[in-house]
Design a protein around this motif. Structure first.
Motif, PDB file in Angstrom:
ATOM      1  N   ALA A  58       0.836  -1.198   0.000  1.00 51.36           N
ATOM      2  CA  ALA A  58       0.000   0.000   0.000  1.00 51.36           C
ATOM      3  C   ALA A  58       0.876   1.256   0.000  1.00 51.36           C
ATOM      4  CB  ALA A  58      -0.895   0.000   1.229  1.00 51.36           C
ATOM      5  N   PHE A  59       0.406   2.275  -0.707  1.00 55.46           N
ATOM      6  CA  PHE A  59       1.103   3.557  -0.773  1.00 55.46           C
ATOM      7  C   PHE A  59       0.113   4.674  -0.491  1.00 55.46           C
ATOM      8  CE2 PHE A  59       3.638   0.697  -3.284  1.00 55.46           C
ATOM      9  CZ  PHE A  59       4.937   1.038  -2.940  1.00 55.46           C
ATOM     10  N   GLU A  60       0.598   5.741   0.144  1.00 57.16           N
ATOM     11  CA  GLU A  60      -0.263   6.875   0.462  1.00 57.16           C
ATOM     12  C   GLU A  60      -0.576   7.727  -0.759  1.00 57.16           C
ATOM     13  OE1 GLU A  60       1.176   9.138   3.746  1.00 57.16           O
ATOM     14  OE2 GLU A  60       1.068   7.432   5.119  1.00 57.16           O
ATOM     15  N   SER A  61       0.266   7.636  -1.794  1.00 54.41           N
ATOM     16  CA  SER A  61       0.016   8.411  -3.014  1.00 54.41           C
ATOM     17  C   SER A  61       0.398   7.593  -4.245  1.00 54.41           C
ATOM     18  CB  SER A  61       0.816   9.715  -2.995  1.00 54.41           C
ATOM     19  OG  SER A  61       2.194   9.449  -3.179  1.00 54.41           O
ATOM     20  N   ILE A  62      -0.219   7.948  -5.342  1.00 58.99           N
ATOM     21  CA  ILE A  62       0.102   7.285  -6.606  1.00 58.99           C
ATOM     22  C   ILE A  62       1.529   7.640  -7.034  1.00 58.99           C
ATOM     23  CG2 ILE A  62      -0.472   7.175  -9.064  1.00 58.99           C
ATOM     24  CD1 ILE A  62      -3.424   7.366  -8.246  1.00 58.99           C
ATOM     25  N   ASP A  63       1.966   8.870  -6.731  1.00 61.61           N
ATOM     26  CA  ASP A  63       3.335   9.269  -7.071  1.00 61.61           C
ATOM     27  C   ASP A  63       4.354   8.379  -6.372  1.00 61.61           C
ATOM     28  OD1 ASP A  63       2.465  11.312  -8.726  1.00 61.61           O
ATOM     29  OD2 ASP A  63       2.572  12.829  -7.147  1.00 61.61           O
ATOM     30  N   ALA A  64       4.142   8.080  -5.087  1.00 58.20           N
ATOM     31  CA  ALA A  64       5.061   7.208  -4.345  1.00 58.20           C
ATOM     32  C   ALA A  64       5.047   5.801  -4.937  1.00 58.20           C
ATOM     33  CB  ALA A  64       4.674   7.171  -2.866  1.00 58.20           C
ATOM     34  N   ALA A  65       3.863   5.350  -5.332  1.00 56.54           N
ATOM     35  CA  ALA A  65       3.755   4.020  -5.942  1.00 56.54           C
ATOM     36  C   ALA A  65       4.491   3.970  -7.277  1.00 56.54           C
ATOM     37  CB  ALA A  65       2.290   3.640  -6.136  1.00 56.54           C
ATOM     38  N   MET A  66       4.334   4.994  -8.076  1.00 56.96           N
ATOM     39  CA  MET A  66       4.987   5.022  -9.387  1.00 56.96           C
ATOM     40  C   MET A  66       6.500   5.071  -9.242  1.00 56.96           C
ATOM     41  SD  MET A  66       2.632   4.535 -11.458  1.00 56.96           S
ATOM     42  CE  MET A  66       3.592   4.704 -12.922  1.00 56.96           C
ATOM     43  N   GLU A  67       6.984   5.773  -8.209  1.00 53.73           N
ATOM     44  CA  GLU A  67       8.425   5.805  -7.970  1.00 53.73           C
ATOM     45  C   GLU A  67       8.932   4.398  -7.624  1.00 53.73           C
ATOM     46  OE1 GLU A  67      11.570   7.858  -4.961  1.00 53.73           O
ATOM     47  OE2 GLU A  67       9.972   9.114  -5.777  1.00 53.73           O
ATOM     48  N   MET A  68       8.173   3.676  -6.798  1.00 56.04           N
ATOM     49  CA  MET A  68       8.568   2.310  -6.445  1.00 56.04           C
ATOM     50  C   MET A  68       8.517   1.399  -7.676  1.00 56.04           C
ATOM     51  SD  MET A  68       7.764  -1.109  -5.771  1.00 56.04           S
ATOM     52  CE  MET A  68       6.001  -1.071  -5.881  1.00 56.04           C
ATOM     53  N   VAL A  69       7.505   1.555  -8.505  1.00 54.97           N
ATOM     54  CA  VAL A  69       7.412   0.730  -9.716  1.00 54.97           C
ATOM     55  C   VAL A  69       8.612   1.001 -10.617  1.00 54.97           C
ATOM     56  CG1 VAL A  69       6.089   0.317 -11.832  1.00 54.97           C
ATOM     57  CG2 VAL A  69       4.909   0.442  -9.623  1.00 54.97           C
ATOM     58  N   LYS A  70       9.000   2.255 -10.765  1.00 56.80           N
ATOM     59  CA  LYS A  70      10.183   2.580 -11.577  1.00 56.80           C
ATOM     60  C   LYS A  70      11.431   1.936 -10.978  1.00 56.80           C
ATOM     61  CE  LYS A  70      13.052   6.286 -13.432  1.00 56.80           C
ATOM     62  NZ  LYS A  70      14.091   5.329 -13.625  1.00 56.80           N
ATOM     63  N   ARG A  71      11.585   2.042  -9.648  1.00 59.69           N
ATOM     64  CA  ARG A  71      12.728   1.397  -8.990  1.00 59.69           C
ATOM     65  C   ARG A  71      12.697  -0.103  -9.214  1.00 59.69           C
ATOM     66  NH1 ARG A  71      12.122   2.537  -3.230  1.00 59.69           N
ATOM     67  NH2 ARG A  71      13.555   0.794  -3.062  1.00 59.69           N
ATOM     68  N   TYR A  72      11.500  -0.700  -9.147  1.00 61.84           N
ATOM     69  CA  TYR A  72      11.356  -2.148  -9.344  1.00 61.84           C
ATOM     70  C   TYR A  72      11.785  -2.552 -10.757  1.00 61.84           C
ATOM     71  CZ  TYR A  72       9.208  -6.738  -9.838  1.00 61.84           C
ATOM     72  OH  TYR A  72       8.994  -8.072 -10.085  1.00 61.84           O
TER      73      TYR A  72
END
Length: 94
Positions: A58-72
């Protein structure tokens, strides 16, 4: 007296074959990991969840999630380790 020269035979060795660099092995491993698990993003009223295979984060924002997806995508192994899902990368070797 004539000297006899023995013909030398060379036994092929595994190390004589084409070697893959560490970078090439890492790239292949990264690609294999990325091919094996679907990435899904579920937007919620507040933040979102990202599912990779059967794991959800779970992420508090879509921006934080997208950053993690890019890192992944850039380095799946470090992200998998960060979230404690190491048991999923063992099948791809070291």
């Amino acid at each position: 007296m004539q000297q006899c020269l023995e013909e030398r035979t060379t036994i092929p060795c595994e190390s004589d074959g084409p070697r893959k660099s560490k970078e090439q092995r890492d790239q292949r491993r990264r690609t294999e990991i990325l091919k094996n698990w679907r990435i899904e993003i579920q937007a919620l009223d507040r933040g979102c969840t990202v599912s990779v295979g059967c794991k959800n984060v779970a992420f508090e924002s879509i921006d934080a999630a997208m950053e993690m997806v890019k890192r992944y995508v850039d380095d799946p192994i470090s992200v998998i380790i960060h979230y404690g899902f190491e048991d999923h990368i063992g099948q791809f070797g070291s």
